[in-house]
Design a protein around this motif. Structure first.
Motif, PDB file in Angstrom:
ATOM      1  N   CYS A 157     181.107 -21.375 -53.576  1.00 18.91           N
ATOM      2  CA  CYS A 157     179.570 -22.869 -52.961  1.00 18.91           C
ATOM      3  C   CYS A 157     178.841 -22.593 -51.542  1.00 18.91           C
ATOM      4  O   CYS A 157     178.207 -22.603 -51.212  1.00 18.91           O
ATOM      5  N   ALA A 158     180.266 -22.658 -51.404  1.00 21.26           N
ATOM      6  CA  ALA A 158     180.083 -23.006 -50.130  1.00 21.26           C
ATOM      7  C   ALA A 158     179.787 -21.949 -48.876  1.00 21.26           C
ATOM      8  O   ALA A 158     179.258 -22.417 -48.555  1.00 21.26           O
ATOM      9  N   HIS A 159     179.942 -20.702 -49.683  1.00 23.61           N
ATOM     10  CA  HIS A 159     179.817 -19.597 -48.243  1.00 23.61           C
ATOM     11  C   HIS A 159     178.500 -19.442 -48.988  1.00 23.61           C
ATOM     12  O   HIS A 159     178.110 -18.532 -47.542  1.00 23.61           O
ATOM     13  N   ILE A 160     177.483 -19.555 -50.082  1.00 31.27           N
ATOM     14  CA  ILE A 160     176.304 -19.013 -50.752  1.00 31.27           C
ATOM     15  C   ILE A 160     175.317 -19.757 -50.162  1.00 31.27           C
ATOM     16  O   ILE A 160     174.292 -19.858 -49.796  1.00 31.27           O
ATOM     17  N   CYS A 161     176.071 -21.573 -49.696  1.00 29.98           N
ATOM     18  CA  CYS A 161     174.991 -22.330 -49.401  1.00 29.98           C
ATOM     19  C   CYS A 161     174.107 -22.239 -48.059  1.00 29.98           C
ATOM     20  O   CYS A 161     174.302 -22.046 -47.230  1.00 29.98           O
TER      21      CYS A 161
END
Lengths: 243, 360
Positions: free
Chosen positions: A68-72
């Motif tokens: 989630c943190a990478h795709i945001c």
């Protein structure tokens, strides 16, 4: 050439009929109006299940995969450690564009969509939610659910029903993750992983000048503590493939 | 002296069997009995209770709310609702009135302060004076055979007070509104008076009692519908109702003559067109809809005819306010053209029709 525009001919019959029609329509609307207003706090519009509202997070499902943190795209999600040393996402709603990429990317449905669109924050600081867990406190005033009917004439139907704002998504099977040795040449033999492992799944032995690190896939629970504690990125979490 | 006053009051008092027991008990108490007798004295009852001040208050509280609500319904909105939700926001006007009451009244520097403040207050004179001459069945203020012309003459004084307000405001919007009021005053007043004359020609009298007595079988609207149409349109222009809200025109000149008023003074001047509408509704009900003719209610006694008149005027006003949501607004030149040509012609046709009816 000059073209003279003549005023339209006045037809008394048509004028009178037009007046009567207007009066009749106004009277009809005054008695039974086709109002399509939704009295918002007391009634709620029925939103589709893919409505992009506030994100709901449940800690128990999270496997700390960081996706989630990478795709945001707005860089609104950051990972924060809790007291056990595991990392969980925190959302800055000042940055969040509610694109729900994080929810799409979540492999375990720990992040869930909801239909909550009416959220108030006291200040900018409180918009940065570092520890999100469970469902936020919701004050519901609505008693009715309103649905638009776009077929033929626009109409609304009101039902006495309080909708659940949390969307239940089907829970995908949780992938089994285990720690695996990715780059054994980096190991410096500190044995931090060996001591940190709660189930004693890591074994290490020194052979001449090389240190051979090994993980037991039967014992490993995939908690990821060793992966995070390793100073030289030797270990990674790997999903277990069938067969 | 009290006995003399009591005998004057009691000699011409209103008889209502429904509240007679309460009146009898109150009559036993000294000094209170004087007040009760004073209120029940026929002219005072007429001017204070019905169709006088109490009637005006009820009408004002109702019509402002009703106009907003009706227009909202036709336009697919909801209208006033949040004040007293369960009753659908009925006391919205009362809440607005209280708000006006506690707001500061500002008399700005350029205004003629004396006239600016006194015109809204004395504008009640041309509202209450014609009411004295409009009887309500067995309740009347002043009884004369010239009641209709006197009432109309006093009602047509209201624009003069509006002009005075606009002049005292000393503001360009107020000036434009005042000039518009003056223009349309002449445009509507002549057809209006001709349509009333047409009805007096049919009834061959200007006494309200005889007019109502002659309508006991057929109401006047069926005898001369043309005069009624002229009366209705000129009534809309006279009271600045939409589609003829030319002097006020809140879209263009921000309430025209009333632009500088605030607080309770605005509350007073804003109600002036509604009061005028009430008076003209009473007159139109008497002229065209049989006045206080209606089924007799023995328990209400003298109050019953007055109540019928009031209810008829109430319904008439409520229906008239529907024009607001049907028609688009007229420009001043269109209204003037219409007033001086079509409506004038129509009123003269109505007069000729009346003459024909009277001869026949």
């Amino acid at each position: 050439m000059v073209k003279i525009v003549k005023p339209p001919k006045v037809d008394i019959t048509r004028t009178v009929i037009g007046h009567l029609k207007a009066i009749g329509e106004a009277t009809k609307q005054a008695i039974a109006p086709d109002t399509i207003t939704i009295h918002y706090p007391r009634e709620r519009r029925k939103y589709p299940d893919n409505f992009r509202g506030l994100m709901i997070f449940s800690k128990d499902e999270c496997i700390s995969c960081f996706r989630c943190a990478h795709i945001c795209p707005a860089n609104a999600i950051q990972m924060f450690p809790d007291e056990n040393g595991r990392y969980y996402p925190g959302v800055d709603y000042a940055k969040c564009i509610l694109c729900h990429f994080c929810i799409d990317s979540c492999p375990t449905a720990a992040l869930k969509p909801s239909k909550i669109h009416d959220v108030a924050f006291k200040d900018v600081e409180s918009m940065f939610i570092k520890e999100m867990d469970g469902i936020p406190e919701i004050k519901r005033e609505d008693k009715k659910l309103v649905e638009y009917d776009f077929e033929e004439d626009l109409k609304i139907t009101k039902r006495k029903y309080v909708e659940n704002l949390i969307v239940e998504v089907p829970k995908p099977p949780r992938p089994k993750m285990i720690a695996a040795v990715k780059s054994p040449e980096n190991c410096i033999g500190c044995r931090l992983c060996f001591f940190a492992c709660p189930v004693d799944a890591i074994s290490s032995k020194a052979e001449e000048l090389e240190i051979i690190l090994d993980t037991d896939p039967k014992k490993c629970t995939g908690c990821g503590i060793c992966v995070r504690i390793c100073p030289t990125d030797v270990l990674i979490l790997q999903p277990v493939r069938e067969g | 002296m009290f006995e003399e006053l009591m005998s004057i009051f009691m000699g011409d008092s209103v008889n209502i069997p429904l509240i007679q027991p309460i009146v009898d008990t109150l009559m036993g108490i000294p000094l209170i009995n004087l007040i009760v007798a004073f209120i029940l004295w026929r002219p005072i009852f007429h001017i204070l209770v019905i169709p006088g001040l109490l009637g005006i208050t009820i009408i004002l509280l109702w019509i402002v709310y009703w106009e907003r609500k009706l227009t909202a319904r036709v336009q697919w909105r909801v209208g006033p609702k949040e004040v007293a939700r369960r009753a659908g926001g009925v006391i919205q006007t009362l809440a607005d009135g209280i708000r006006y009451f506690f707001q500061e009244v500002i008399a700005h520097r350029d205004a003629h302060k004396l006239y600016f403040i006194q015109f809204p207050l004395i504008s009640f004179l041309p509202v209450l004076l014609p009411l004295l001459f409009i009887p309500a069945g067995s309740v009347w203020g002043i009884r004369t055979i010239y009641a209709l012309p006197i009432a109309l003459a006093l009602i047509s004084l209201i624009p003069v007070f509006i002009l005075g307000m606009g002049w005292a405001s000393n503001n360009k919007f107020a000036y434009i509104g005042t000039v518009r009021e003056a223009f349309i005053y002449f445009a509507y007043e002549i057809p209006f008076i001709i349509s009333v004359i047409a009805m007096t020609v049919i009834y061959e009298t200007a006494d309200f009692f005889e007019i109502v007595a002659k309508q006991s079988i057929i109401p006047g609207v069926f005898i001369n519908p043309i005069a009624f149409i002229v009366f209705l349109i000129t009534l809309l222009i006279a009271t600045s109702r939409l589609p003829f809200d030319i002097p006020e025109a809140d879209q263009e000149i921000a309430f025209g003559p009333y632009v500088e008023y605030s607080g309770i003074l605005f509350g007073l001047v804003m109600t002036l067109p509604y009061e005028k509408l009430y008076l003209l509704s009473l007159i139109s009900v008497i002229l065209f809809f049989g006045g206080w003719n209606g089924p007799a209610i023995p328990i209400l006694g003298d109050l019953a005819p007055a109540l019928w008149l009031f209810i008829k005027a109430f319904i008439f006003m409520s229906i008239v306010s529907l024009t607001r949501s049907i028609y688009g607004r007229y420009r001043i030149d269109q209204t003037l053209k219409m007033g001086w040509s079509k409506i004038m012609a129509l009123s003269i046709i109505g007069l000729i029709l009346s003459a024909g009816v009277a001869i026949w």
